[in-house]
Design an enzyme around this catalytic site. Sequence first.
Site, short mmCIF file in Angstrom:
data_model
loop_
_atom_site.label_atom_id
_atom_site.label_comp_id
_atom_site.label_asym_id
_atom_site.label_seq_id
_atom_site.Cartn_x
_atom_site.Cartn_y
_atom_site.Cartn_z
N VAL A 214 63.03 70.07 1.22
CA VAL A 214 62.05 69.09 1.44
C VAL A 214 61.10 69.67 2.40
CG1 VAL A 214 61.33 66.66 1.87
CG2 VAL A 214 63.43 67.10 0.54
N PRO B 186 67.30 74.09 13.90
CA PRO B 186 68.16 75.36 14.27
C PRO B 186 68.09 76.46 13.26
CG PRO B 186 69.49 73.42 14.74
CD PRO B 186 68.14 72.68 13.94
N GLY C 89 70.25 76.34 10.18
CA GLY C 89 69.75 75.26 9.06
C GLY C 89 68.73 75.68 8.24
N ASP D 226 61.90 60.42 1.90
CA ASP D 226 62.91 59.55 1.13
C ASP D 226 63.34 58.36 1.93
OD1 ASP D 226 63.34 61.51 -0.54
OD2 ASP D 226 65.02 62.49 0.46
#
Length: 240
Positions: A37, A57, A60, A120
């Site tokens: 996203v 990080p 990720g 979301d």
Amino acid sequence: MSQKFPEVQGGGSLIIAWQVKEKNVLVVGGGERGIQVAAGRILHALNADARVTVVCPSSGLNDEVAFRIAEKQVSHIDRNFEPQDLDAADMVLCAVDDPEASTRVWKLCKERRIPANIADVPSECDFYFGSVHRDGPLQVMVSTNGNGPKMASIIRKKIAGTLPDNTGAAIENVGLLRKKLREVAPDLKDGAKRMKWMSRVCESWSLEDLVEMNEADMSQLLDYYKSGEVPSLKAIRDTQ
């Protein structure tokens, strides 16, 4: 009397074109879903010429965000979010898989009055991202006010499918013509006349004519501004 005016329909959003050029947009990303996203949010911000900083990080990152960092399209802070990351932020876009971390970002943004979008979580958003069709300067956004993002995408595709080809190119030419018109008639008192004449051009010329119009055509067309006339493209070229 009330029938003369539009009926108020509550529950909507104020749909605006937010100018973030050269503003500092902080993107907080994390988690497999969140970073996907975040990648879309980053592209939206870059398309609006914002200065983007990503906090996440390195472990990720996905391929798209890693590419934008490597190409120096965005700045990168290689760690999890910390409150001091907000110090220079004009806007925050948060997309992480941890609901508690998201709410923490939201609360900190509220304390500092920084506009934020928490992916979301509609209740933790100052604004929503819609589904956008882009063709050069043309942007068409469909919003469901956070109720159905997939429906927004479906509706956006249907709208885009009805638009003629080269709509963006026609708009670019209209923008250039407006700029030239302001040079011809720069006075503030001419504002209403300029708007009326430009409206007549857009209404009387076909999309194809607007796409085909070149700078020589514009110069010829502007000669008719004082009289208020709007000749056809063919008529202009017949006099060249």
